[in-house]
Design a protein around this motif. Structure first.
Motif, PDB file in Angstrom:
ATOM      1  N   PHE A  80       0.419 -10.144  -7.472  1.00  0.00           N
ATOM      2  CA  PHE A  80       0.592  -8.763  -6.698  1.00  0.00           C
ATOM      3  C   PHE A  80       2.028  -8.365  -6.247  1.00  0.00           C
ATOM      4  CE2 PHE A  80      -4.038  -9.521  -6.690  1.00  0.00           C
ATOM      5  CZ  PHE A  80      -4.408  -8.668  -7.506  1.00  0.00           C
ATOM      6  N   ASP A  81       2.646  -9.629  -5.814  1.00  0.00           N
ATOM      7  CA  ASP A  81       4.095  -9.184  -4.945  1.00  0.00           C
ATOM      8  C   ASP A  81       4.988  -8.931  -6.419  1.00  0.00           C
ATOM      9  OD1 ASP A  81       3.522 -11.887  -6.431  1.00  0.00           O
ATOM     10  OD2 ASP A  81       5.458 -12.806  -5.709  1.00  0.00           O
ATOM     11  N   LEU A  82       5.199  -9.136  -7.547  1.00  0.00           N
ATOM     12  CA  LEU A  82       5.824  -8.751  -8.509  1.00  0.00           C
ATOM     13  C   LEU A  82       5.308  -7.327  -9.149  1.00  0.00           C
ATOM     14  CD1 LEU A  82       6.018 -12.131 -10.684  1.00  0.00           C
ATOM     15  CD2 LEU A  82       7.716 -10.891  -8.992  1.00  0.00           C
ATOM     16  N   ILE A  83       4.029  -7.224  -8.990  1.00  0.00           N
ATOM     17  CA  ILE A  83       3.552  -5.774  -9.451  1.00  0.00           C
ATOM     18  C   ILE A  83       4.014  -4.759  -8.484  1.00  0.00           C
ATOM     19  CG2 ILE A  83       1.441  -4.220  -9.626  1.00  0.00           C
ATOM     20  CD1 ILE A  83      -0.217  -6.974 -10.622  1.00  0.00           C
ATOM     21  N   GLU A  84       4.034  -5.209  -7.053  1.00  0.00           N
ATOM     22  CA  GLU A  84       4.507  -4.256  -6.151  1.00  0.00           C
ATOM     23  C   GLU A  84       5.888  -3.801  -6.295  1.00  0.00           C
ATOM     24  OE1 GLU A  84       5.749  -4.307  -1.316  1.00  0.00           O
ATOM     25  OE2 GLU A  84       5.488  -6.221  -2.481  1.00  0.00           O
ATOM     26  N   SER A  85       6.815  -4.750  -6.753  1.00  0.00           N
ATOM     27  CA  SER A  85       8.186  -4.505  -7.011  1.00  0.00           C
ATOM     28  C   SER A  85       8.486  -3.530  -8.091  1.00  0.00           C
ATOM     29  CB  SER A  85       8.934  -5.755  -7.234  1.00  0.00           C
ATOM     30  OG  SER A  85       8.492  -6.527  -8.570  1.00  0.00           O
ATOM     31  N   MET A  86       7.401  -3.402  -8.894  1.00  0.00           N
ATOM     32  CA  MET A  86       7.517  -2.695 -10.382  1.00  0.00           C
ATOM     33  C   MET A  86       7.006  -1.144  -9.961  1.00  0.00           C
ATOM     34  SD  MET A  86       9.051  -4.548 -12.337  1.00  0.00           S
ATOM     35  CE  MET A  86       8.926  -3.520 -13.709  1.00  0.00           C
ATOM     36  N   VAL A  87       5.943  -0.919  -9.065  1.00  0.00           N
ATOM     37  CA  VAL A  87       5.371   0.237  -8.816  1.00  0.00           C
ATOM     38  C   VAL A  87       5.988   0.888  -7.589  1.00  0.00           C
ATOM     39  CG1 VAL A  87       3.154   1.584  -8.130  1.00  0.00           C
ATOM     40  CG2 VAL A  87       3.139  -0.536  -9.561  1.00  0.00           C
ATOM     41  N   VAL A  88       7.025   2.034  -7.645  1.00  0.00           N
ATOM     42  CA  VAL A  88       7.693   2.464  -6.857  1.00  0.00           C
ATOM     43  C   VAL A  88       6.859   3.297  -5.762  1.00  0.00           C
ATOM     44  CG1 VAL A  88       9.505   4.208  -6.270  1.00  0.00           C
ATOM     45  CG2 VAL A  88       9.815   2.715  -8.267  1.00  0.00           C
ATOM     46  N   GLY A  89       7.129   3.140  -4.672  1.00  0.00           N
ATOM     47  CA  GLY A  89       6.089   3.926  -3.645  1.00  0.00           C
ATOM     48  C   GLY A  89       4.799   3.376  -3.170  1.00  0.00           C
ATOM     49  N   LYS A  90       4.493   1.951  -3.558  1.00  0.00           N
ATOM     50  CA  LYS A  90       3.328   1.351  -3.190  1.00  0.00           C
ATOM     51  C   LYS A  90       3.700   0.143  -2.701  1.00  0.00           C
ATOM     52  CE  LYS A  90       0.925   4.740  -4.616  1.00  0.00           C
ATOM     53  NZ  LYS A  90       0.192   5.766  -3.630  1.00  0.00           N
ATOM     54  N   ASN A  91       2.982  -0.390  -1.497  1.00  0.00           N
ATOM     55  CA  ASN A  91       3.490  -1.608  -0.961  1.00  0.00           C
ATOM     56  C   ASN A  91       2.164  -2.499  -1.379  1.00  0.00           C
ATOM     57  OD1 ASN A  91       1.023  -1.475   0.786  1.00  0.00           O
ATOM     58  ND2 ASN A  91       2.095  -0.189   2.427  1.00  0.00           N
ATOM     59  N   ILE A  92       2.186  -3.840  -1.116  1.00  0.00           N
ATOM     60  CA  ILE A  92       1.455  -4.876  -1.876  1.00  0.00           C
ATOM     61  C   ILE A  92      -0.147  -4.645  -1.315  1.00  0.00           C
ATOM     62  CG2 ILE A  92       1.605  -6.589   0.050  1.00  0.00           C
ATOM     63  CD1 ILE A  92       1.865  -8.782  -2.261  1.00  0.00           C
ATOM     64  N   ASP A  93      -0.450  -4.198  -0.145  1.00  0.00           N
ATOM     65  CA  ASP A  93      -1.850  -3.960   0.296  1.00  0.00           C
ATOM     66  C   ASP A  93      -2.306  -2.749  -0.665  1.00  0.00           C
ATOM     67  OD1 ASP A  93      -1.814  -5.739   2.398  1.00  0.00           O
ATOM     68  OD2 ASP A  93      -0.944  -4.334   3.871  1.00  0.00           O
ATOM     69  N   GLN A  94      -1.436  -1.778  -0.721  1.00  0.00           N
ATOM     70  CA  GLN A  94      -1.757  -0.544  -1.814  1.00  0.00           C
ATOM     71  C   GLN A  94      -2.163  -1.194  -2.935  1.00  0.00           C
ATOM     72  OE1 GLN A  94       1.359   1.686  -0.675  1.00  0.00           O
ATOM     73  NE2 GLN A  94      -0.099   3.162   0.318  1.00  0.00           N
ATOM     74  N   VAL A  95      -1.528  -2.088  -3.728  1.00  0.00           N
ATOM     75  CA  VAL A  95      -1.415  -2.662  -4.954  1.00  0.00           C
ATOM     76  C   VAL A  95      -2.790  -3.176  -5.224  1.00  0.00           C
ATOM     77  CG1 VAL A  95      -0.455  -4.172  -6.666  1.00  0.00           C
ATOM     78  CG2 VAL A  95       0.876  -2.504  -5.608  1.00  0.00           C
TER      79      VAL A  95
END
Length: 70
Positions: free
Chosen positions: A23-38
């Motif tokens: 999820f840390d890597l996914i968060e870095s790809m999804v602009v505007g969302k933090n890890i909790d939101q991911v």
């Protein structure tokens, strides 16, 4: 529950195919969302047909991978 754009969802789905549950890597790809939101979105996404398709694909990959190395 916050809104996700179609683009953010597409990036999430592509990222989970590449990174798995990192999820840390996914968060870095999804602009505007933090890890909790991911993570929250992942927990919602698990009940969709897209998740079931991804899960079947992951199962096939593991099966093929194990055949190569055994």
């Amino acid at each position: 529950f916050e809104m996700w754009s179609i683009k953010q969802i597409a990036i999430f789905e592509c990222s989970i195919c590449v990174f798995g549950k990192r999820f840390d890597l996914i968060e870095s790809m999804v602009v505007g969302k933090n890890i909790d939101q991911v993570i929250m979105f992942y927990n919602f996404w698990k009940f969709t047909s897209h998740y079931r398709t991804w899960k079947k694909y992951q199962k096939k990959l593991r099966l093929n991978y194990s055949r190569i190395w055994h």
